[in-house]
Motif scaffolding. Structure first.
Motif, PDB file in Angstrom:
ATOM      1  N   LYS A  52      -2.886   4.855  -6.244  1.00  0.00           N
ATOM      2  CA  LYS A  52      -1.781   4.426  -6.763  1.00  0.00           C
ATOM      3  C   LYS A  52      -0.606   5.410  -6.176  1.00  0.00           C
ATOM      4  O   LYS A  52      -0.489   6.410  -6.156  1.00  0.00           O
ATOM      5  CB  LYS A  52      -1.764   4.777  -8.045  1.00  0.00           C
ATOM      6  N   ARG A  53       0.376   4.486  -5.591  1.00  0.00           N
ATOM      7  CA  ARG A  53       1.509   5.440  -4.962  1.00  0.00           C
ATOM      8  C   ARG A  53       2.435   5.640  -5.883  1.00  0.00           C
ATOM      9  O   ARG A  53       3.191   6.498  -5.925  1.00  0.00           O
ATOM     10  CB  ARG A  53       2.126   4.346  -3.812  1.00  0.00           C
ATOM     11  N   SER A  54       2.732   4.482  -6.911  1.00  0.00           N
ATOM     12  CA  SER A  54       3.820   4.734  -8.076  1.00  0.00           C
ATOM     13  C   SER A  54       3.305   4.023  -9.200  1.00  0.00           C
ATOM     14  O   SER A  54       2.424   3.365  -9.151  1.00  0.00           O
ATOM     15  CB  SER A  54       5.223   4.551  -7.442  1.00  0.00           C
ATOM     16  N   ASP A  55       4.105   3.961  -9.923  1.00  0.00           N
ATOM     17  CA  ASP A  55       3.872   3.042 -11.317  1.00  0.00           C
ATOM     18  C   ASP A  55       3.932   1.562 -10.923  1.00  0.00           C
ATOM     19  O   ASP A  55       3.193   0.869 -11.518  1.00  0.00           O
ATOM     20  CB  ASP A  55       4.770   3.214 -12.565  1.00  0.00           C
ATOM     21  N   SER A  56       4.671   1.313  -9.886  1.00  0.00           N
ATOM     22  CA  SER A  56       4.525  -0.235  -9.560  1.00  0.00           C
ATOM     23  C   SER A  56       4.188  -0.514  -8.285  1.00  0.00           C
ATOM     24  O   SER A  56       4.384  -1.536  -7.748  1.00  0.00           O
ATOM     25  CB  SER A  56       6.134  -0.579  -9.692  1.00  0.00           C
ATOM     26  N   ALA A  67     -19.654 -10.001  14.268  1.00  0.00           N
ATOM     27  CA  ALA A  67     -19.712 -10.585  15.550  1.00  0.00           C
ATOM     28  C   ALA A  67     -19.151  -9.563  16.587  1.00  0.00           C
ATOM     29  O   ALA A  67     -18.443 -10.125  17.464  1.00  0.00           O
ATOM     30  CB  ALA A  67     -18.760 -11.797  15.367  1.00  0.00           C
ATOM     31  N   GLY A  68     -19.525  -8.475  16.480  1.00  0.00           N
ATOM     32  CA  GLY A  68     -19.299  -7.487  17.495  1.00  0.00           C
ATOM     33  C   GLY A  68     -17.804  -6.759  17.148  1.00  0.00           C
ATOM     34  O   GLY A  68     -17.108  -6.165  18.189  1.00  0.00           O
ATOM     35  N   CYS A  69     -17.236  -7.343  16.147  1.00  0.00           N
ATOM     36  CA  CYS A  69     -15.779  -6.692  15.842  1.00  0.00           C
ATOM     37  C   CYS A  69     -15.749  -5.922  14.780  1.00  0.00           C
ATOM     38  O   CYS A  69     -16.856  -6.208  13.718  1.00  0.00           O
ATOM     39  CB  CYS A  69     -14.770  -8.111  15.403  1.00  0.00           C
ATOM     40  N   ARG A  70     -14.934  -5.031  14.597  1.00  0.00           N
ATOM     41  CA  ARG A  70     -14.691  -4.129  13.413  1.00  0.00           C
ATOM     42  C   ARG A  70     -13.207  -4.749  12.796  1.00  0.00           C
ATOM     43  O   ARG A  70     -12.263  -4.887  13.557  1.00  0.00           O
ATOM     44  CB  ARG A  70     -14.335  -2.806  13.496  1.00  0.00           C
ATOM     45  N   PHE A  71     -13.138  -5.058  11.438  1.00  0.00           N
ATOM     46  CA  PHE A  71     -11.872  -5.646  10.753  1.00  0.00           C
ATOM     47  C   PHE A  71     -11.535  -4.493   9.789  1.00  0.00           C
ATOM     48  O   PHE A  71     -12.410  -4.087   9.116  1.00  0.00           O
ATOM     49  CB  PHE A  71     -12.356  -6.775  10.070  1.00  0.00           C
ATOM     50  N   ARG A  72     -10.389  -4.616   9.460  1.00  0.00           N
ATOM     51  CA  ARG A  72      -9.591  -3.962   8.385  1.00  0.00           C
ATOM     52  C   ARG A  72      -8.730  -4.830   7.783  1.00  0.00           C
ATOM     53  O   ARG A  72      -7.950  -5.468   8.522  1.00  0.00           O
ATOM     54  CB  ARG A  72      -8.900  -2.542   9.010  1.00  0.00           C
ATOM     55  N   VAL A  73      -8.452  -4.616   6.556  1.00  0.00           N
ATOM     56  CA  VAL A  73      -7.348  -5.002   5.549  1.00  0.00           C
ATOM     57  C   VAL A  73      -6.916  -3.942   4.831  1.00  0.00           C
ATOM     58  O   VAL A  73      -7.463  -3.256   4.213  1.00  0.00           O
ATOM     59  CB  VAL A  73      -7.825  -6.275   4.701  1.00  0.00           C
ATOM     60  N   LEU A  74      -5.478  -3.906   5.083  1.00  0.00           N
ATOM     61  CA  LEU A  74      -4.772  -2.720   4.486  1.00  0.00           C
ATOM     62  C   LEU A  74      -3.539  -3.580   3.644  1.00  0.00           C
ATOM     63  O   LEU A  74      -2.796  -4.074   4.242  1.00  0.00           O
ATOM     64  CB  LEU A  74      -4.131  -2.130   5.805  1.00  0.00           C
ATOM     65  N   ASP A  75      -3.933  -3.489   2.510  1.00  0.00           N
ATOM     66  CA  ASP A  75      -2.945  -4.183   1.415  1.00  0.00           C
ATOM     67  C   ASP A  75      -2.120  -3.251   0.682  1.00  0.00           C
ATOM     68  O   ASP A  75      -2.561  -2.165   0.322  1.00  0.00           O
ATOM     69  CB  ASP A  75      -3.670  -5.017   0.311  1.00  0.00           C
ATOM     70  N   VAL A  76      -0.833  -3.518   0.399  1.00  0.00           N
ATOM     71  CA  VAL A  76       0.218  -2.992  -0.460  1.00  0.00           C
ATOM     72  C   VAL A  76       0.529  -3.898  -1.519  1.00  0.00           C
ATOM     73  O   VAL A  76       0.943  -5.047  -1.195  1.00  0.00           O
ATOM     74  CB  VAL A  76       1.513  -2.273   0.230  1.00  0.00           C
ATOM     75  N   TRP A  77       0.175  -3.472  -2.843  1.00  0.00           N
ATOM     76  CA  TRP A  77       0.648  -4.490  -4.070  1.00  0.00           C
ATOM     77  C   TRP A  77       1.949  -3.556  -4.593  1.00  0.00           C
ATOM     78  O   TRP A  77       1.562  -2.426  -4.999  1.00  0.00           O
ATOM     79  CB  TRP A  77      -0.451  -4.477  -5.099  1.00  0.00           C
ATOM     80  N   SER A  78       2.566  -4.330  -5.247  1.00  0.00           N
ATOM     81  CA  SER A  78       3.998  -3.933  -5.734  1.00  0.00           C
ATOM     82  C   SER A  78       4.532  -4.867  -6.702  1.00  0.00           C
ATOM     83  O   SER A  78       4.312  -6.072  -6.734  1.00  0.00           O
ATOM     84  CB  SER A  78       5.261  -3.513  -4.551  1.00  0.00           C
ATOM     85  N   ALA A  79       5.084  -4.435  -7.986  1.00  0.00           N
ATOM     86  CA  ALA A  79       5.672  -5.156  -9.004  1.00  0.00           C
ATOM     87  C   ALA A  79       6.945  -4.910  -9.061  1.00  0.00           C
ATOM     88  O   ALA A  79       7.765  -3.714  -9.003  1.00  0.00           O
ATOM     89  CB  ALA A  79       4.839  -4.611 -10.275  1.00  0.00           C
ATOM     90  N   ASP A  80       7.626  -5.937  -9.420  1.00  0.00           N
ATOM     91  CA  ASP A  80       9.064  -6.098  -9.745  1.00  0.00           C
ATOM     92  C   ASP A  80       9.318  -7.151 -10.842  1.00  0.00           C
ATOM     93  O   ASP A  80       8.517  -7.554 -11.455  1.00  0.00           O
ATOM     94  CB  ASP A  80       9.863  -6.651  -8.379  1.00  0.00           C
TER      95      ASP A  80
END
Length: 725
Positions: A52-56, A67-80
């Motif tokens: 949690k970075r902040s309240d929002s 398949a011989g690959c390394r995968f990463r997903v980096l997500d940021v969720w924010s509310a407005d």
């Protein structure tokens, strides 16, 4: 205020977005990271880390190998206020050994809206899909469409009883795409380097599911390849890793009294988020009209039988007299050689409208030439009943029916059956153009009594065949017998009467011209206006405007309704008509692009640096995947309604349409590969349509049929005059 929370499931986490206190006031994202492989199935997973970075704002990530690959997903969720935003970074790199070169990857995001099975929903994908109300339990298939098929890449889910809606829209708009990598086997699942994804929905047992894919999956049915509508799916190739892609989506929550309010509110909101960037034209709008006149003048020809007309059906790449390039409608390929020997007076060729345009702008010799064109029509096309033919076969020196006539030339707006007749629309248009010509020539001191008699007789024909409820059927035999409730003419009474807005402006003009004797025409217009206002507007359902795909939801039905009801408001001053015009206008504007879909390198549209902003989708078969300039006919009314009501977005849309529809028009600085000044294709391929059956590929141009001269001169001219230009 929207709140984001993360729920733990086993060793992982998934997000839930809350906007209220009720159990249905949530969006739930089970397995927020779902990956599909071209040859290795699928994998669905939760996040392994969240913070949690902040309240929002929250950060979340997942990592895995395949398949011989390394995968990463980096997500940021924010509310407005009123929305939540997901910004996703997807990274792929080598793990042990090499990534499988023939492998491809696709990401999917699913957002679940809790719902009772009996709750009613209604959905929209701008310019492609405007659904009927349907309970969750009856949603039978997924409706997911390529983003470039949509005038903005978003889906709107509306709850009529609760008067609220939810949206899933793309924030980071795609700008690049290569062609699919397909072989002679014509695969429908294939590798493709593209930023284009897809957006849509499906139904679950207790939830509506909003879905986003990158690259795109289009299903459960797609028009991209063939008439079988097999789904298509693109997978980003893993060659050349490491690779990185950033995607951004938002989820909106809003309230709307009507389906039109919800669709328009969401569409307008996304246009404000990503302001439209129209093309920069190398000429003025006024100059564009003159360029078109140059070409139109050169299409004029006088006939051996004393008649005359404009031969404006041709391929601009091959010049006057050539056959228009082939195209298809409803997956029917239409023979086009007959276009070089016919005169068309309505729908895709407006002979009399071109007379009005040239005689009023040029005068001089075009007064007499125009008189020949009009008199030829008046002498040959009416029947004693007032019925009008709108097609003339020069080779056989006779008019012919728009449908049902054995041995007659076949045009693209074919219909089934063997009963000859004509469509309401293709009679109203030449009759209206004839009235304008009569008025113009009378103002020049050359009143033509036979012209007035012909258009008056047709107006009386309209009154004779008008139904008691104020409507008209879509087509008629010469004696006035309606053709209805059959393929090509409507499936039922509702759809068979769906063109009832089309005669309204004509009858208003007739009533005003006829003075005291015109009251009957004005009353007929009022009855029709009331029928449209009470039947189609409350349902936000507009279909049957075009004649080549005659029984589907389409742009022209919406724009005709908007214009007709505005005409009724001007006639009567009654606000209910203005309110109806606004409501139809809210659907009409969503048929027109507010973002620039990417073009494929090396195609006609890429070479022309074509911008989709301001161009309109045509119908709910092709969606926005095929665009044209027809919106020009009614941007005057759209602009006037915007001014009258303070709906500024209407006015801005009219301006974007005015600009965007002048692209790929040959001008002194660039003939665009055409043979003369003022030529333009009839349509533009924004994404693939039936490409395995020789139809329209992404980046194609085709045509031309002569209606574009009327749109680009008469339609645009009305708008500029209303704006004082």
């Amino acid at each position: 205020m929207i709140k984001i929370a993360f729920l733990q499931e086993g060793q992982g986490y998934y997000p839930r977005i809350l906007w209220g206190d009720g159990p249905a006031d949530a969006l739930i994202f089970p397995a927020p990271v779902t990956v599909h492989y071209l040859n290795r199935g699928s994998k669905a997973m939760n996040y392994t880390k969240v913070s949690k970075r902040s309240d929002s704002e929250w950060a979340a990530e997942a990592e895995w190998e395949e398949a011989g690959c390394r995968f990463r997903v980096l997500d940021v969720w924010s509310a407005d206020e009123g929305r939540a935003v997901l910004t996703r970074r997807f990274l792929a790199g080598k793990a042990e050994g090499e990534c499988t070169p023939a492998e491809g990857v696709q990401l999917e995001l699913r957002a679940e809206i809790p719902s009772d099975a009996g709750r009613t929903w209604r959905f929209a994908h701008p310019a492609t899909h405007y659904s009927d109300p349907v309970p969750l339990s009856e949603i039978r298939e997924a409706k997911v469409f390529m983003e470039d098929r949509l005038t903005y890449p978003a889906v709107i889910a509306f709850q009529p009883e609760e008067k609220r809606y939810f949206t899933l829209g793309r924030v980071s708009l795609p700008v690049f795409s290569e062609a699919p990598r397909r072989t002679a086997a014509k695969e429908n699942f294939y590798l493709q380097k593209t930023e284009v994804g897809s957006i849509g929905y499906s139904g679950g047992r207790d939830e509506v599911v909003l879905r986003a894919f990158w690259p795109y999956f289009e299903g459960d049915r797609s028009v991209a390849l063939n008439a079988g509508r097999v789904p298509v799916s693109a997978y980003y190739p893993l060659e050349g890793t490491p690779m990185e892609m950033e995607l951004s989506y938002d989820f909106r929550f809003g309230h709307g009294d009507t389906f039109a309010d919800a669709v328009y509110g969401a569409f307008k909101g996304y246009a404000e988020l990503n302001p439209p960037q129209p093309a920069e034209l190398p000429f003025s709008l006024e100059d564009s009209m003159e360029y078109r006149r140059v070409s139109l003048r050169r299409s004029y020809c006088e006939l051996e039988n004393g008649g005359a007309g404009f031969f404006f059906h041709f391929d601009p790449r091959h010049g006057y007299g050539s056959q228009p390039s082939g195209f298809g409608t409803s997956f029917n390929n239409i023979p086009h050689e007959s276009y070089t020997r016919i005169l068309e007076y309505g729908f895709t060729g407006r002979q009399l409208n071109t007379v009005y345009s040239l005689a009023s702008s040029d005068g001089g010799e075009w007064i007499e030439r125009g008189r020949k064109v009009v008199q030829f029509f008046v002498d040959r096309m009416p029947k004693p009943s007032g019925f009008l033919y709108s097609l003339y076969d020069i080779e056989n020196d006779k008019p012919f029916a728009s449908f049902g006539e054995e041995g007659a030339p076949k045009l693209h707006y074919i219909s089934h059956g063997n009963i000859p007749g004509n469509y309401l629309r293709t009679m109203v248009e030449p009759a209206f153009d004839l009235l304008m010509c009569y008025q113009l020539y009378a103002s020049l001191g050359s009143e033509q009594a036979s012209w007035w008699e012909t258009t008056r007789n047709f107006a009386d024909f309209l009154l004779n065949v008008q139904n008691e409820d104020g409507s008209w059927y879509r087509a008629f035999e010469p004696d006035g017998t309606p053709l209805k409730n059959a393929e090509g003419f409507g499936n039922d009474e509702f759809s068979s009467k769906s063109a009832s807005s089309i005669p309204i402006l004509y009858l208003i003009a007739m009533g005003q011209q006829a003075g005291e004797a015109g009251r009957k025409y004005l009353e007929a217009a009022r009855r029709a206006g009331d029928y449209v206002l009470e039947t189609y507007v409350p349902l936000d359902h507009y279909l049957g405007g075009t004649l080549d795909n005659p029984n589907v939801i389409d742009k022209e039905a919406a724009q005709y309704t908007c214009a007709a009801l505005y005409g009724m408001y001007k006639l009567t001053g009654e606000k209910r008509y203005l309110e109806g015009s606004v409501r139809a206008g809210k659907i009409f504007v969503t048929w027109n692009y507010v973002w620039n879909a990417p073009c494929l390198p090396g195609t006609d549209l890429h070479r022309a640096d074509f911008k989709t902003v301001g161009n309109g989708g045509i119908n709910s078969i092709w969606g926005g995947g095929v665009v044209d300039i027809y919106s020009l006919f009614h941007i005057e009314e759209l602009d006037r309604v915007g001014e009258e009501t303070g709906e500024d977005f209407f006015r801005r849309m009219a301006e974007w349409i005015a600009i965007g529809t002048q692209q790929v028009l040959s001008h002194p600085g660039d003939l665009m590969g055409f043979t003369d000044l003022g030529m333009q294709p009839e349509g533009f391929g924004v994404c693939n349509q039936g490409i395995d059956e020789g139809m329209i590929a992404k980046g194609d141009i085709w045509g031309t049929l002569g209606w574009i001269y009327s749109a680009g001169i008469y339609g645009l001219g009305k708008y500029l005059a209303a704006r004082g230009r």
